[in-house]
Design an enzyme around this catalytic site. Structure first.
Site, PDB file in Angstrom:
ATOM      1  N   GLU A  46       0.834  -1.204   0.000  1.00  0.00           N
ATOM      2  CA  GLU A  46       0.000   0.000   0.000  1.00  0.00           C
ATOM      3  C   GLU A  46       0.866   1.250   0.000  1.00  0.00           C
ATOM      4  OE1 GLU A  46      -2.866  -0.550   3.207  1.00  0.00           O
ATOM      5  OE2 GLU A  46      -3.920  -2.050   1.977  1.00  0.00           O
ATOM      6  N   ASN A  47       0.177   2.392  -0.200  1.00  0.00           N
ATOM      7  CA  ASN A  47       0.883   3.656  -0.276  1.00  0.00           C
ATOM      8  C   ASN A  47       0.000   4.745   0.320  1.00  0.00           C
ATOM      9  OD1 ASN A  47       1.627   6.278  -2.064  1.00  0.00           O
ATOM     10  ND2 ASN A  47       3.387   4.953  -1.753  1.00  0.00           N
ATOM     11  N   ALA A  48       0.639   5.747   0.924  1.00  0.00           N
ATOM     12  CA  ALA A  48      -0.098   6.852   1.537  1.00  0.00           C
ATOM     13  C   ALA A  48      -0.959   7.581   0.509  1.00  0.00           C
ATOM     14  CB  ALA A  48       0.865   7.813   2.215  1.00  0.00           C
ATOM     15  N   CYS A  55      -1.905  -4.653  -5.661  1.00  0.00           N
ATOM     16  CA  CYS A  55      -2.384  -5.912  -5.068  1.00  0.00           C
ATOM     17  C   CYS A  55      -1.320  -7.007  -5.138  1.00  0.00           C
ATOM     18  CB  CYS A  55      -3.603  -6.414  -5.822  1.00  0.00           C
ATOM     19  SG  CYS A  55      -5.056  -5.390  -5.703  1.00  0.00           S
ATOM     20  N   GLU A  57      -1.666 -10.125  -6.143  1.00  0.00           N
ATOM     21  CA  GLU A  57      -1.678 -10.955  -7.359  1.00  0.00           C
ATOM     22  C   GLU A  57      -0.888 -10.287  -8.476  1.00  0.00           C
ATOM     23  OE1 GLU A  57      -4.162  -9.885  -5.482  1.00  0.00           O
ATOM     24  OE2 GLU A  57      -5.970 -11.072  -5.733  1.00  0.00           O
ATOM     25  N   CYS A  87      -9.415  -9.105  -7.177  1.00  0.00           N
ATOM     26  CA  CYS A  87     -10.179  -7.963  -7.700  1.00  0.00           C
ATOM     27  C   CYS A  87     -10.176  -7.994  -9.236  1.00  0.00           C
ATOM     28  CB  CYS A  87      -9.608  -6.647  -7.176  1.00  0.00           C
ATOM     29  SG  CYS A  87      -8.133  -6.085  -8.040  1.00  0.00           S
TER      30      CYS A  87
HETATM   31  N1  THU Z   1      -5.940  -6.395  -2.440  1.00  0.00           N
HETATM   32  C1  THU Z   1      -5.152  -7.355  -2.991  1.00  0.00           C
HETATM   33  O1  THU Z   1      -3.956  -7.449  -2.687  1.00  0.00           O
HETATM   34  N2  THU Z   1      -5.713  -8.215  -3.873  1.00  0.00           N
HETATM   35  C2  THU Z   1      -7.017  -8.173  -4.279  1.00  0.00           C
HETATM   36  O2  THU Z   1      -7.406  -8.925  -5.156  1.00  0.00           O
HETATM   37  C3  THU Z   1      -7.939  -7.244  -3.639  1.00  0.00           C
HETATM   38  C4  THU Z   1      -7.342  -6.230  -2.764  1.00  0.00           C
HETATM   39  C5  THU Z   1      -5.338  -5.463  -1.481  1.00  0.00           C
HETATM   40  C6  THU Z   1      -5.218  -4.045  -1.974  1.00  0.00           C
HETATM   41  C7  THU Z   1      -5.227  -3.281  -0.668  1.00  0.00           C
HETATM   42  O3  THU Z   1      -3.908  -3.279  -0.150  1.00  0.00           O
HETATM   43  C8  THU Z   1      -6.073  -4.108   0.242  1.00  0.00           C
HETATM   44  O4  THU Z   1      -6.134  -5.413  -0.313  1.00  0.00           O
HETATM   45  C9  THU Z   1      -7.493  -3.589   0.446  1.00  0.00           C
HETATM   46  O5  THU Z   1      -8.129  -3.413  -0.766  1.00  0.00           O
END
Ligand code: THU
Length: 133
Positions: A46-48, A55, A57, A87
């Site tokens: 993640e990032n600020a 993600c 994947e 997602c």
């Molecule tokens: N996220 C994933 O890593 N994979 C997905 O398929 C859905 C969401 C992460 C992105 C973010 O860091 C956190 O889950 C919440 O959305």
């Protein structure tokens, strides 16, 4: 369960432990498996800015390509709590490189396990063949 799924689950769990997710607190671990049983892990970062987040994947796909290039793909193991499907962005990126029968194995930390084909989750995909010649 298939041997490759067990192996990839361990790698995905380790990647999940490295997740950088201070904003959502949703830790995601992925492990992309090639036809040759090579395994490429990814976790969500993640990032600020929020929009800079990537993600697990997609990080696994980019990891493979950065390291060895594009390989024929067999499946992906994903671990989240609670169990979740990838997602739409990640399904789209996977569909660029993976066949419709690519297996997506979703786990939670208690061993709950769902499996779907990429084509089940993204039946009408836009992929390189969709572009005009
Ligand atoms: N996220 C994933 O890593 N994979 C997905 O398929 C859905 C969401 C992460 C992105 C973010 O860091 C956190 O889950 C919440 O959305």
């Amino acid at each position: 369960m298939n041997n490759w799924v067990n192996e990839a689950l361990k790698i995905a769990q380790e990647a999940r432990d490295r997740s950088y997710s201070p904003y959502s607190k949703f830790k995601v671990g992925a492990a992309l498996v090639t036809q040759m049983d090579e395994i490429y892990p990814g976790c969500n970062v993640e990032n600020a800015s929020f929009g800079g987040t990537v993600c697990a994947e997609r990080n696994a796909v980019f990891h493979m390509i950065s390291k060895v290039g594009i390989r024929p793909l067999k499946g992906l193991v994903l671990i989240t709590e609670p169990l979740a499907v990838p997602c739409g962005f990640c399904l789209q990126v996977l569909s660029e490189f993976a066949p419709p029968n690519f297996e997506i194995h979703m786990f939670d930390p208690n061993g709950l396990h769902h499996v779907k084909k990429l084509a089940d989750l993204l039946p009408n995909r836009f992929n390189p063949a969709s572009l005009p010649k």
